[in-house]
Design a protein around this motif. Structure first.
Motif, mmCIF file in Angstrom:
data_model
loop_
_atom_site.group_PDB
_atom_site.id
_atom_site.type_symbol
_atom_site.label_atom_id
_atom_site.label_comp_id
_atom_site.label_asym_id
_atom_site.label_seq_id
_atom_site.Cartn_x
_atom_site.Cartn_y
_atom_site.Cartn_z
ATOM 1 N N VAL A 1 0.856 -1.189 0.000
ATOM 2 C CA VAL A 1 0.000 0.000 0.000
ATOM 3 C C VAL A 1 0.889 1.235 0.000
ATOM 4 O O VAL A 1 1.922 1.262 0.682
ATOM 5 N N THR A 2 0.513 2.249 -0.741
ATOM 6 C CA THR A 2 1.252 3.511 -0.720
ATOM 7 C C THR A 2 0.296 4.684 -0.545
ATOM 8 O O THR A 2 -0.884 4.599 -0.887
ATOM 9 N N ALA A 3 0.832 5.780 -0.014
ATOM 10 C CA ALA A 3 0.083 7.037 0.130
ATOM 11 C C ALA A 3 0.971 8.176 -0.335
ATOM 12 O O ALA A 3 2.111 8.306 0.125
ATOM 13 N N ASN A 4 0.455 8.974 -1.240
ATOM 14 C CA ASN A 4 1.200 10.095 -1.801
ATOM 15 C C ASN A 4 0.253 11.256 -2.083
ATOM 16 O O ASN A 4 -0.961 11.138 -1.911
ATOM 17 N N ALA A 5 0.811 12.366 -2.530
ATOM 18 C CA ALA A 5 -0.017 13.546 -2.826
ATOM 19 C C ALA A 5 0.516 14.279 -4.040
ATOM 20 O O ALA A 5 1.719 14.246 -4.328
ATOM 21 N N VAL A 6 -0.379 14.945 -4.740
ATOM 22 C CA VAL A 6 0.010 15.879 -5.790
ATOM 23 C C VAL A 6 -0.333 17.287 -5.315
ATOM 24 O O VAL A 6 -1.339 17.505 -4.652
ATOM 25 N N CYS A 7 0.543 18.230 -5.657
ATOM 26 C CA CYS A 7 0.387 19.602 -5.170
ATOM 27 C C CYS A 7 0.455 20.578 -6.341
ATOM 28 O O CYS A 7 1.528 21.118 -6.659
ATOM 29 N N PRO A 8 -0.670 20.792 -7.003
ATOM 30 C CA PRO A 8 -0.670 21.681 -8.164
ATOM 31 C C PRO A 8 -0.779 23.152 -7.772
ATOM 32 O O PRO A 8 -1.319 23.505 -6.719
#
Length: 230
Positions: A149-156
């Motif tokens: 399982v992974t958790a990440n984010a995008v920050c536009p």
């Protein structure tokens, strides 16, 4: 193999672009709008997400924004943004995490903002909520490290959406500029020099959610042309 992808705030703007990208890849997509799910309602989140079956990918995209100097920011606006942008991501993540851990596979991607990395004028509630959402993501990433399982984010930076259109109109009203000049002013806040397109954010989300992205965990991808290097 087709995956079940759930996207909150998935019917408009960035969310709609994300939904299309996964659907075009052959995934089964559940795009949840405000009429389908109140992400701040703990019971509703548990019921709706629990009824969908084995969720392979969760995209926390639901979000709201208001703008005012700190001394004019109301408690109601502050709390509303924290509830939707941060607590909503928490409730949805918490709902899908046990199943992902049990199956030892899953992707959680949170759509945050460049405001998760820096302070921006007149956005106290929004900036605080996006910092909180990224902090949540990093904690989840630490807890699932070494699993499937992974958790990440995008920050536009600013994206060409209805939300940004409303911001442009507020800037035009406050400054007396035309909406075109106001958009230019906003676009110049990042080295990119233009508004992002929703499909560009969707690409980054799909990248982090890919089965091949198992080594990427606890990261933020900043989409602003290089102004914030994180």
């Amino acid at each position: 193999m087709s995956r079940l992808v759930v996207i909150t705030g998935g019917t408009k703007g960035i969310g709609a672009a994300i939904s299309r990208r996964f659907a075009d890849a052959g995934d089964k997509v559940v795009a949840l709008g405000r009429a389908d799910l109140d992400v701040t309602d703990e019971v509703a989140v548990g019921h709706v997400l629990g009824s969908l079956g084995e969720i392979d990918v969760l995209v926390n995209n639901a979000g709201i924004a208001t703008s005012a100097p700190v001394h004019r920011t109301t408690v109601e606006d502050w709390q509303a943004q924290l509830e939707v942008n941060a607590t909503g991501a928490f409730l949805c993540t918490r709902a899908v995490l046990p199943g992902m851990r049990e199956r030892d596979r899953g992707r959680i991607v949170t759509v945050a903002s460049t405001a998760a990395h820096v302070g921006q004028l007149y956005t106290a509630g929004y900036t605080a909520s996006k910092h909180a959402a990224v902090g949540l993501m990093r904690t989840v990433a630490a807890e699932v490290a070494g699993s499937g399982v992974t958790a990440n984010a995008v920050c536009p930076t600013f994206v060409r959406t209805d939300m940004t259109t409303r911001t442009i109109r507020r800037v035009a009203e406050a400054t007396g500029q035309s909406e075109e000049d106001s958009e230019t002013s906003i676009a110049r806040l990042s080295p990119l020099g233009r508004l992002l397109e929703p499909d560009e954010v969707a690409f980054a989300v799909a990248f982090l959610a890919a089965p091949e992205a198992g080594a990427i965990n606890g990261q933020t991808i900043v989409l602003d042309g290089g102004g914030i290097q994180a």
